[in-house]
Write an enzyme that holds these catalytic residues in place. Structure first.
Site, PDB file in Angstrom:
ATOM      1  CE  LYS A   1     -10.658   4.847 -10.938  1.00 17.62           C
ATOM      2  NZ  LYS A   1     -10.213   4.607 -12.324  1.00 17.62           N
TER       3      LYS A   1
ATOM      4  NE  ARG B   1     -21.955  10.948 -10.266  1.00 10.08           N
ATOM      5  CZ  ARG B   1     -21.014  10.091 -10.649  1.00 10.08           C
ATOM      6  NH1 ARG B   1     -21.026   8.861 -10.182  1.00 10.08           N
ATOM      7  NH2 ARG B   1     -20.065  10.455 -11.477  1.00 10.08           N
TER       8      ARG B   1
ATOM      9  N   GLY C   1     -13.467   4.032 -21.337  1.00  9.51           N
ATOM     10  CA  GLY C   1     -13.523   2.622 -20.975  1.00  9.51           C
ATOM     11  C   GLY C   1     -12.846   2.247 -19.683  1.00  9.51           C
ATOM     12  CB  SER C   2     -10.849   4.078 -17.149  1.00  2.17           C
ATOM     13  OG  SER C   2     -11.720   5.158 -16.837  1.00  2.17           O
TER      14      SER C   2
ATOM     15  CB  ALA D   1      -1.109   4.545 -11.685  1.00  6.35           C
TER      16      ALA D   1
ATOM     17  CG  ASP E   1      -2.059   0.930   1.170  1.00  3.86           C
ATOM     18  OD1 ASP E   1      -1.869   2.062   0.686  1.00  3.86           O
ATOM     19  OD2 ASP E   1      -3.167   0.548   1.591  1.00  3.86           O
TER      20      ASP E   1
ATOM     21  CB  SER F   1      -2.739  14.961 -12.142  1.00  2.00           C
ATOM     22  OG  SER F   1      -3.604  15.916 -11.549  1.00  2.00           O
TER      23      SER F   1
ATOM     24  CE  LYS G   1     -13.984  13.543 -11.377  1.00  2.00           C
ATOM     25  NZ  LYS G   1     -13.484  13.159 -12.730  1.00  2.00           N
TER      26      LYS G   1
END
Length: 336
Positions: free
Chosen positions: A89, A254, A174-175, A85, A65, A128, A131
């Site tokens: 998120k 949202r 597609g992620s 990465a 981690d 990054s 957002k």
């Protein structure tokens, strides 16, 4: 560039990590070692089936981690390049678990920086998100803090030749968790939930994200935030491309969500340069000569007050172009 080099990817079992792994083995078989660092043992097990060690002897899977600094230091022994990465998120989950988001995205970022500085790592690229530009949710705020940490790390490296840089891009086609796979699942129900009919997003493929990472690894001088020049799409056009016969049901935006993505704010414009294929936001303080940088990359300064957002973009995907891209990049993986 990667001949006899060792690379570590934090969050390596995620969408970008897997795409980068595929790219590295396809285009850089001379790589010495590739370490997949992540905390999900099931995802590592599944990925190991795709990359068996008898065919890919360079690959290593390392459970860990980014919150664990000591584990990172051990994993980075002998590593030359790091791609960071790993992140928490999902916006709603981050809002509900704010301390967990901070621990992973901010403390984890600093742990990666410290481990790299304490090892023999030469170059670091951190991922990054749009957002992080003028953030309105916790996830964006933590990623902005992460960006600042990686940029500032170049100022505390002393005589260490390591270079830290950042790549910032928007919605990856597609992620995991993105709108296109969501719509593909929902179309069988005959109704697609739409947050707002005027919503727009930038569009980049996983391959485009991988190419940005490789560009930064090879060309960064240290402290840059690279931003791609990519098209936008309207969320209604995505719905039309995927399920033209479905009803669109507006469910409302949202909490913490923007109508339009933004990657460069007007406040960033003073430090932003056009490199041709990419924009780059340069650090306010740096260890290299700006005139030499501009000359080397043939860079031009953007106009003061320049903003780069998905609503005011000059390049747009159409319903037809989206259909082609979805068939090429998303549906094969979705149906697998």
């Amino acid at each position: 560039m990667l001949s006899n080099k060792s690379v570590l990817i934090t969050g390596g079992t995620g969408s970008l990590g897997k795409a980068l792994t595929n790219y590295l083995f396809a285009h850089h078989p001379e790589i010495k070692r590739l370490v997949i660092y992540s905390r999900d043992e099931q995802k590592q097990f599944a990925m190991a089936q795709e990359y068996p060690v008898d065919r890919y002897p360079q690959i290593r899977f390392f459970i860990g981690d980014v919150r664990d600094r000591d584990r990172l230091i051990r994993a980075m022994k002998g590593i030359d390049y790091v791609v960071h990465a790993a992140a928490m998120k999902h916006v709603p989950i981050a809002e509900y678990n704010p301390d967990e988001c901070v621990k992973t995205n901010i403390t984890g970022a600093q742990n990666v920086i410290d481990a790299c500085l304490d090892s023999s790592v030469e170059r670091v690229v951190a991922l990054s998100t749009d957002k992080a530009a003028a953030p309105i949710n916790l996830y964006g705020a933590t990623k902005l803090a992460s960006d600042k940490l990686f940029v500032a790390a170049n100022n505390i490296r002393g005589w260490n030749p390591i270079r830290f840089s950042v790549v910032r891009y928007g919605n990856v086609m597609g992620s995991n968790g993105s709108v296109i796979p969501f719509f593909l699942k929902k179309r069988a129900e005959g109704v697609l939930p739409i947050t707002d009919l005027s919503m727009t997003r930038f569009n980049i493929s996983l391959r485009g994200g991988v190419e940005m990472v490789m560009h930064a690894l090879e060309h960064a001088w240290g402290g840059e935030i690279f931003v791609p020049k990519i098209p936008s799409y309207r969320i209604t056009d995505v719905a039309e491309a995927i399920a033209p016969d479905c009803e669109l049901r507006v469910v409302g935006i949202r909490p913490g969500e923007k109508l339009h993505e933004e990657m460069i704010t007007s406040s960033d414009s003073f430090y932003t340069w056009d490199l041709g294929r990419y924009y780059t936001i340069l650090p306010a303080t740096h260890k290299w000569n700006l005139d030499e940088y501009v000359s080397h990359f043939h860079a031009t300064r953007v106009p003061l007050g320049f903003r780069y957002n998905s609503e005011q973009n000059s390049e747009w995907e159409t319903v037809e172009s989206l259909r082609k891209l979805i068939k090429l990049h998303v549906e094969p993986a979705f149906s697998a």
